[in-house]
Write a protein that holds these residues in place. Structure first.
Motif, PDB file in Angstrom:
ATOM      1  N   LEU A  82       0.830  -1.210   0.000  1.00  0.00           N
ATOM      2  CA  LEU A  82       0.000   0.000   0.000  1.00  0.00           C
ATOM      3  C   LEU A  82       0.862   1.257   0.000  1.00  0.00           C
ATOM      4  O   LEU A  82       0.565   2.216  -0.712  1.00  0.00           O
ATOM      5  N   ALA A  83       1.950   1.248   0.771  1.00  0.00           N
ATOM      6  CA  ALA A  83       2.842   2.411   0.806  1.00  0.00           C
ATOM      7  C   ALA A  83       3.447   2.636  -0.580  1.00  0.00           C
ATOM      8  O   ALA A  83       3.530   3.776  -1.055  1.00  0.00           O
ATOM      9  N   TYR A 105      -1.115   5.769  -7.006  1.00  0.00           N
ATOM     10  CA  TYR A 105      -2.208   4.901  -7.441  1.00  0.00           C
ATOM     11  C   TYR A 105      -3.352   4.819  -6.430  1.00  0.00           C
ATOM     12  O   TYR A 105      -4.494   4.560  -6.805  1.00  0.00           O
ATOM     13  N   VAL A 106      -3.040   5.008  -5.146  1.00  0.00           N
ATOM     14  CA  VAL A 106      -4.062   4.954  -4.099  1.00  0.00           C
ATOM     15  C   VAL A 106      -3.868   6.095  -3.114  1.00  0.00           C
ATOM     16  O   VAL A 106      -2.783   6.670  -3.010  1.00  0.00           O
ATOM     17  N   GLU A 107      -4.934   6.387  -2.400  1.00  0.00           N
ATOM     18  CA  GLU A 107      -4.892   7.326  -1.277  1.00  0.00           C
ATOM     19  C   GLU A 107      -5.280   6.547  -0.032  1.00  0.00           C
ATOM     20  O   GLU A 107      -6.307   5.867  -0.028  1.00  0.00           O
ATOM     21  N   VAL A 108      -4.474   6.635   1.001  1.00  0.00           N
ATOM     22  CA  VAL A 108      -4.765   5.966   2.261  1.00  0.00           C
ATOM     23  C   VAL A 108      -5.164   7.042   3.259  1.00  0.00           C
ATOM     24  O   VAL A 108      -4.407   7.975   3.511  1.00  0.00           O
ATOM     25  N   ALA A 127      -3.758   3.183  16.222  1.00  0.00           N
ATOM     26  CA  ALA A 127      -3.981   1.806  16.657  1.00  0.00           C
ATOM     27  C   ALA A 127      -4.840   1.022  15.669  1.00  0.00           C
ATOM     28  O   ALA A 127      -4.777  -0.198  15.632  1.00  0.00           O
ATOM     29  N   VAL A 128      -5.637   1.719  14.878  1.00  0.00           N
ATOM     30  CA  VAL A 128      -6.491   1.027  13.904  1.00  0.00           C
ATOM     31  C   VAL A 128      -6.111   1.409  12.467  1.00  0.00           C
ATOM     32  O   VAL A 128      -6.918   1.316  11.561  1.00  0.00           O
ATOM     33  N   LYS A 129      -4.877   1.801  12.288  1.00  0.00           N
ATOM     34  CA  LYS A 129      -4.427   2.228  10.967  1.00  0.00           C
ATOM     35  C   LYS A 129      -4.590   1.114   9.931  1.00  0.00           C
ATOM     36  O   LYS A 129      -4.824   1.374   8.762  1.00  0.00           O
ATOM     37  N   TYR A 130      -4.484  -0.143  10.359  1.00  0.00           N
ATOM     38  CA  TYR A 130      -4.632  -1.250   9.423  1.00  0.00           C
ATOM     39  C   TYR A 130      -6.039  -1.303   8.836  1.00  0.00           C
ATOM     40  O   TYR A 130      -6.277  -1.993   7.855  1.00  0.00           O
TER      41      TYR A 130
END
Length: 80
Positions: A5-6, A13-16, A23-26
């Motif tokens: 993803l990084a 290609y993506v926006e995160v 703690a819930v970044k996943y």
């Protein structure tokens, strides 16, 4: 997954959406950018072209047998 993803994010290609709790970044939402959408459209076109070309080389019965075999493989992998 996080490295992939990084890499996709660095490539545009993506926006995160990492504005949430670390703690819930996943669980952070991930969206395709315009570039990501264009790339996916091109990949879809290529896949359709390959499937059309290879599909013409096989008869209906051969294609049905191939998909049945692939389903068997997938179901077996799911049980592992």
């Amino acid at each position: 997954v996080s490295r992939t993803l990084a890499h996709l994010e660095e490539g545009g290609y993506v926006e995160v959406d990492d504005s949430g709790d670390a703690a819930v970044k996943y669980r952070a939402p991930v969206r395709l950018t315009a570039l990501g959408g264009e790339s996916m459209s091109e990949a879809d076109r290529i896949i359709r072209e390959v499937l059309d070309t290879t599909g013409k080389a096989m008869g209906v019965e051969q294609r049905e047998q191939m998909y049945a075999s692939l389903r068997t493989i997938l179901n077996t992998l799911r049980e592992i």
